[in-house]
Design a protein around this motif. Structure first.
Motif, short mmCIF file in Angstrom:
data_model
loop_
_atom_site.label_atom_id
_atom_site.label_comp_id
_atom_site.label_asym_id
_atom_site.label_seq_id
_atom_site.Cartn_x
_atom_site.Cartn_y
_atom_site.Cartn_z
N ALA A 15 -9.97 -68.47 12.76
CA ALA A 15 -9.53 -68.85 14.11
C ALA A 15 -10.11 -67.91 15.15
O ALA A 15 -10.61 -68.34 16.20
N GLY A 16 -10.07 -66.60 14.87
CA GLY A 16 -10.61 -65.63 15.81
C GLY A 16 -12.11 -65.76 15.99
O GLY A 16 -12.62 -65.65 17.10
N LYS A 17 -12.82 -66.00 14.89
CA LYS A 17 -14.27 -66.14 14.97
C LYS A 17 -14.66 -67.35 15.81
O LYS A 17 -15.57 -67.27 16.64
N ILE A 18 -13.99 -68.47 15.59
CA ILE A 18 -14.29 -69.67 16.37
C ILE A 18 -14.09 -69.40 17.86
O ILE A 18 -14.93 -69.78 18.69
N MET A 19 -13.01 -68.74 18.20
CA MET A 19 -12.71 -68.48 19.60
C MET A 19 -13.71 -67.51 20.21
O MET A 19 -14.19 -67.71 21.33
N MET A 20 -14.06 -66.43 19.48
CA MET A 20 -14.98 -65.45 20.02
C MET A 20 -16.38 -66.02 20.19
O MET A 20 -17.08 -65.73 21.17
N GLU A 21 -16.82 -66.83 19.24
CA GLU A 21 -18.17 -67.38 19.31
C GLU A 21 -18.31 -68.46 20.38
O GLU A 21 -19.43 -68.84 20.71
N ASN A 22 -17.19 -68.92 20.93
CA ASN A 22 -17.26 -70.02 21.89
C ASN A 22 -16.72 -69.67 23.26
O ASN A 22 -16.38 -70.55 24.04
N GLY A 23 -16.61 -68.36 23.55
CA GLY A 23 -16.37 -67.94 24.93
C GLY A 23 -14.97 -67.49 25.27
O GLY A 23 -14.66 -67.35 26.45
N GLU A 105 -12.80 -77.67 9.80
CA GLU A 105 -13.29 -78.94 10.33
C GLU A 105 -13.62 -78.83 11.82
O GLU A 105 -14.62 -79.38 12.28
N VAL A 106 -12.78 -78.10 12.56
CA VAL A 106 -13.03 -77.89 13.99
C VAL A 106 -14.35 -77.17 14.19
O VAL A 106 -15.16 -77.53 15.06
N ASN A 107 -14.59 -76.16 13.38
CA ASN A 107 -15.81 -75.35 13.52
C ASN A 107 -17.07 -76.15 13.21
O ASN A 107 -18.14 -75.88 13.76
N GLN A 108 -16.95 -77.15 12.36
CA GLN A 108 -18.13 -77.89 11.91
C GLN A 108 -18.33 -79.21 12.64
O GLN A 108 -19.48 -79.66 12.79
N THR A 109 -17.25 -79.84 13.09
CA THR A 109 -17.37 -81.21 13.59
C THR A 109 -17.03 -81.38 15.06
O THR A 109 -17.23 -82.47 15.59
N THR A 110 -16.48 -80.36 15.70
CA THR A 110 -16.14 -80.53 17.12
C THR A 110 -17.39 -80.82 17.93
O THR A 110 -18.33 -80.01 17.95
#
Length: 252
Positions: A15-23, A105-110
């Motif tokens: 969850a933290g990685k997704i948020m950090m990598e996307n701003g 799934e969010v990280n791959q398909t959003t």
């Protein structure tokens, strides 16, 4: 029990990685990770987030994990999705394993905006800001085209050559060349207005804003790292423009 703790750490770090990598801002990332841990029964979790890495451990055990943060882009859709899943988990609508699978799934398909729409938006931003900054309507269409082409070049160079800031340099180099050429061909009036408008989609505005927000929130290392990255990006844009002016001045 061991598997559940490992799964908890993996879920929080994902969850933290997704948020950090996307701003997202650092304090928001840490808050989301700690809330997921607290809702799992680990209220004493420890998280430490930087611009390039995420660390998390549990006070109730000796387990700790580290996750690298590679790319940093702007995709608020993914941040919204992570926040939504975190709230659903807090409301007991999801299990921990279901949350982990949903985050993957969010990280791959959003979906992101389509590439043609991004290029079109870059042109619109360039031309409208050129007008706002005092330009003339005669320069509207040239600025639109130059801004779109500059953004296209930045994306293309980033995909082809894995060198940080080279995409901004090449894009600004092309923008400066096209702006000078447009004025020489009498397709536009003012080189400065064309360049100012066309480089706006490249300016790291979100990175600068998040840098100040992190610093004000007490995350000095992450704030300085993001600020430094934004400064280098702005410098690459400025060097590209200065290079083309130097070359044109030398030729003339």
């Amino acid at each position: 029990m061991v598997e559940s703790k490992e799964l908890l750490l993996e879920t929080c770090l994902l969850a933290g990685k997704i948020m950090m990598e996307n701003g997202s801002e650092v304090y928001r990332v840490e808050d989301t990770m700690n809330r997921i841990a607290a809702n799992t029964g680990e209220a004493g979790s420890i998280s430490y987030v930087t611009a390039t890495g995420i660390f998390m451990g549990l006070r109730s055990s000796h387990y700790a994990q580290v996750e690298n943060v590679h790319d940093r882009v702007i995709n608020l859709e993914k941040i919204v999705a992570v926040n939504r899943l975190s709230r659903e988990y807090a409301a007991k609508e999801l299990s921990l394993s279901a949350l982990h699978d949903a985050l993957k799934e969010v990280n791959q398909t959003t979906p992101s905006f389509s590439f043609p729409l991004q290029v079109l938006s870059a042109g619109i931003v360039s031309s409208t800001l050129m007008i706002i900054f005092g330009g003339r309507w005669f320069d509207f269409v040239p600025t639109f085209l130059i801004g779109s082409i500059g953004f296209l070049i930045a994306i293309w160079v980033k995909k082809k050559i894995d060198i940080r800031f080279l995409d901004m340099f090449c894009a600004s180099l092309v923008i400066g060349s096209l702006a000078i050429l447009a004025v020489q061909l009498q397709l536009a009036n003012n080189v400065d207005n064309l360049i100012i408008g066309a480089v706006m989609p490249l300016v790291p505005g979100v990175a600068i804003t998040n840098s100040f927000r992190d610093i004000l929130a007490g995350h000095l290392i992450s704030g300085m790292a993001r600020g430094t990255e934004a400064i280098f990006t702005a410098a690459a844009i400025g060097v590209g423009i200065a290079t083309i002016f130097t070359l044109v001045g030398g030729i003339s």
